[in-house]
Motif scaffolding. Structure first.
Motif, mmCIF file in Angstrom:
data_model
loop_
_atom_site.group_PDB
_atom_site.id
_atom_site.type_symbol
_atom_site.label_atom_id
_atom_site.label_comp_id
_atom_site.label_asym_id
_atom_site.label_seq_id
_atom_site.Cartn_x
_atom_site.Cartn_y
_atom_site.Cartn_z
ATOM 1 N N LEU A 79 78.286 42.559 25.173
ATOM 2 C CA LEU A 79 77.391 42.860 24.056
ATOM 3 C C LEU A 79 77.537 44.303 23.597
ATOM 4 C CD1 LEU A 79 75.414 41.294 22.368
ATOM 5 C CD2 LEU A 79 73.599 42.005 23.910
ATOM 6 N N ASN A 80 77.706 45.228 24.528
ATOM 7 C CA ASN A 80 77.920 46.631 24.157
ATOM 8 C C ASN A 80 79.236 46.815 23.411
ATOM 9 O OD1 ASN A 80 75.505 47.509 25.224
ATOM 10 N ND2 ASN A 80 76.398 48.032 27.208
ATOM 11 N N ALA A 81 80.280 46.146 23.871
ATOM 12 C CA ALA A 81 81.577 46.238 23.194
ATOM 13 C C ALA A 81 81.485 45.647 21.788
ATOM 14 C CB ALA A 81 82.654 45.517 24.009
ATOM 15 N N PHE A 82 80.785 44.521 21.665
ATOM 16 C CA PHE A 82 80.655 43.916 20.343
ATOM 17 C C PHE A 82 79.789 44.775 19.420
ATOM 18 C CE2 PHE A 82 78.770 41.118 17.156
ATOM 19 C CZ PHE A 82 79.939 40.665 16.567
ATOM 20 N N ARG B 218 79.560 48.019 19.406
ATOM 21 C CA ARG B 218 80.417 49.114 18.916
ATOM 22 C C ARG B 218 81.341 48.621 17.810
ATOM 23 N NH1 ARG B 218 80.545 50.226 24.417
ATOM 24 N NH2 ARG B 218 82.559 49.190 24.659
ATOM 25 N N TYR B 219 81.940 47.454 18.031
ATOM 26 C CA TYR B 219 82.834 46.867 17.027
ATOM 27 C C TYR B 219 82.067 46.538 15.739
ATOM 28 C CZ TYR B 219 85.558 43.232 14.697
ATOM 29 O OH TYR B 219 86.211 42.483 13.765
ATOM 30 N N ALA B 220 80.892 45.936 15.891
ATOM 31 C CA ALA B 220 80.102 45.539 14.720
ATOM 32 C C ALA B 220 79.683 46.769 13.914
ATOM 33 C CB ALA B 220 78.872 44.749 15.157
ATOM 34 N N TYR B 221 79.294 47.836 14.598
ATOM 35 C CA TYR B 221 78.877 49.041 13.871
ATOM 36 C C TYR B 221 80.060 49.675 13.139
ATOM 37 C CZ TYR B 221 76.784 53.473 12.701
ATOM 38 O OH TYR B 221 76.334 54.570 12.001
ATOM 39 N N LEU B 222 81.215 49.709 13.775
ATOM 40 C CA LEU B 222 82.409 50.253 13.133
ATOM 41 C C LEU B 222 82.746 49.469 11.871
ATOM 42 C CD1 LEU B 222 84.979 52.120 13.306
ATOM 43 C CD2 LEU B 222 86.046 50.183 14.450
ATOM 44 N N ARG B 223 82.739 48.144 11.987
ATOM 45 C CA ARG B 223 83.060 47.310 10.827
ATOM 46 C C ARG B 223 81.967 47.402 9.765
ATOM 47 N NH1 ARG B 223 88.149 46.006 10.112
ATOM 48 N NH2 ARG B 223 88.098 43.773 9.999
ATOM 49 N N MET C 231 82.580 30.749 15.488
ATOM 50 C CA MET C 231 83.502 31.628 14.801
ATOM 51 C C MET C 231 83.951 32.701 15.799
ATOM 52 S SD MET C 231 82.747 34.019 11.448
ATOM 53 C CE MET C 231 81.115 34.410 11.958
ATOM 54 N N GLN C 232 85.178 33.113 15.678
ATOM 55 C CA GLN C 232 85.718 34.142 16.549
ATOM 56 C C GLN C 232 86.031 35.395 15.748
ATOM 57 O OE1 GLN C 232 89.149 32.497 18.471
ATOM 58 N NE2 GLN C 232 87.936 31.614 20.123
ATOM 59 N N LEU C 233 85.671 36.529 16.328
ATOM 60 C CA LEU C 233 86.002 37.822 15.743
ATOM 61 C C LEU C 233 86.909 38.555 16.722
ATOM 62 C CD1 LEU C 233 82.446 38.801 14.524
ATOM 63 C CD2 LEU C 233 84.348 38.108 13.110
ATOM 64 N N THR C 234 87.974 39.159 16.222
ATOM 65 C CA THR C 234 88.942 39.811 17.090
ATOM 66 C C THR C 234 88.959 41.309 16.823
ATOM 67 O OG1 THR C 234 90.277 37.821 17.069
ATOM 68 C CG2 THR C 234 91.351 39.826 17.816
ATOM 69 N N ASP C 235 88.862 42.063 17.920
ATOM 70 C CA ASP C 235 88.924 43.519 17.870
ATOM 71 C C ASP C 235 90.125 43.951 18.693
ATOM 72 O OD1 ASP C 235 88.460 46.254 17.829
ATOM 73 O OD2 ASP C 235 87.009 46.167 19.457
ATOM 74 N N PHE D 240 85.753 37.921 20.391
ATOM 75 C CA PHE D 240 84.329 37.664 20.575
ATOM 76 C C PHE D 240 83.979 36.324 19.939
ATOM 77 C CE2 PHE D 240 84.750 42.301 20.234
ATOM 78 C CZ PHE D 240 84.225 42.687 21.458
ATOM 79 N N GLU D 241 83.291 35.497 20.672
ATOM 80 C CA GLU D 241 82.794 34.215 20.177
ATOM 81 C C GLU D 241 81.354 34.448 19.709
ATOM 82 O OE1 GLU D 241 82.967 30.640 18.803
ATOM 83 O OE2 GLU D 241 84.665 31.329 19.988
ATOM 84 N N THR D 242 81.061 34.156 18.449
ATOM 85 C CA THR D 242 79.753 34.487 17.892
ATOM 86 C C THR D 242 78.617 33.709 18.541
ATOM 87 O OG1 THR D 242 80.092 32.916 16.094
ATOM 88 C CG2 THR D 242 80.676 35.216 15.672
#
Length: 102
Positions: free
Chosen positions: A32-35, A37-42, A1-5, A10-12
């Protein structure tokens, strides 16, 4: 699955593999750091949508419990513009790897 910020995708599978590693190279750490940050925001957006009392803090196990209801999960998906699979993946990632989230 792909998540887009925005511009990053990001490929899971790659994220999970990098998160499980003890030793990471510079590129994996940056990704991983960028993801994270994105994961925490979401996650904060998801948490705010399922929280019935805005003035009371919700723990992650309470957020996961709220998302077990199919109707509530669908409502959150519509509000944050994500699929149910993406929402559940992000909440699970935050639970597993972000130690500062209680």
């Amino acid at each position: 699955m792909q998540l887009t910020d925005g511009t990053r995708t990001f490929e899971t599978d790659i994220i999970d593999e990098a998160a499980r590693k003890k030793e990471r190279d510079e590129q994996e750490r940056e990704m991983l750091n960028a993801f994270a940050r994105y994961a925490y925001l979401r996650y904060k957006q998801i948490r705010d949508k399922v929280n019935p009392r805005k003035c009371k803090y919700m723990y992650i196990h309470q957020v996961r419990q709220q998302l077990t209801s199919p109707a509530r999960l669908q409502r959150v998906c519509n509000l944050v513009g994500m699929t149910d699979e993406e929402v559940l993946y992000l909440v699970e990632f935050v639970r597993k790897y972000l130690k500062y989230v209680k």
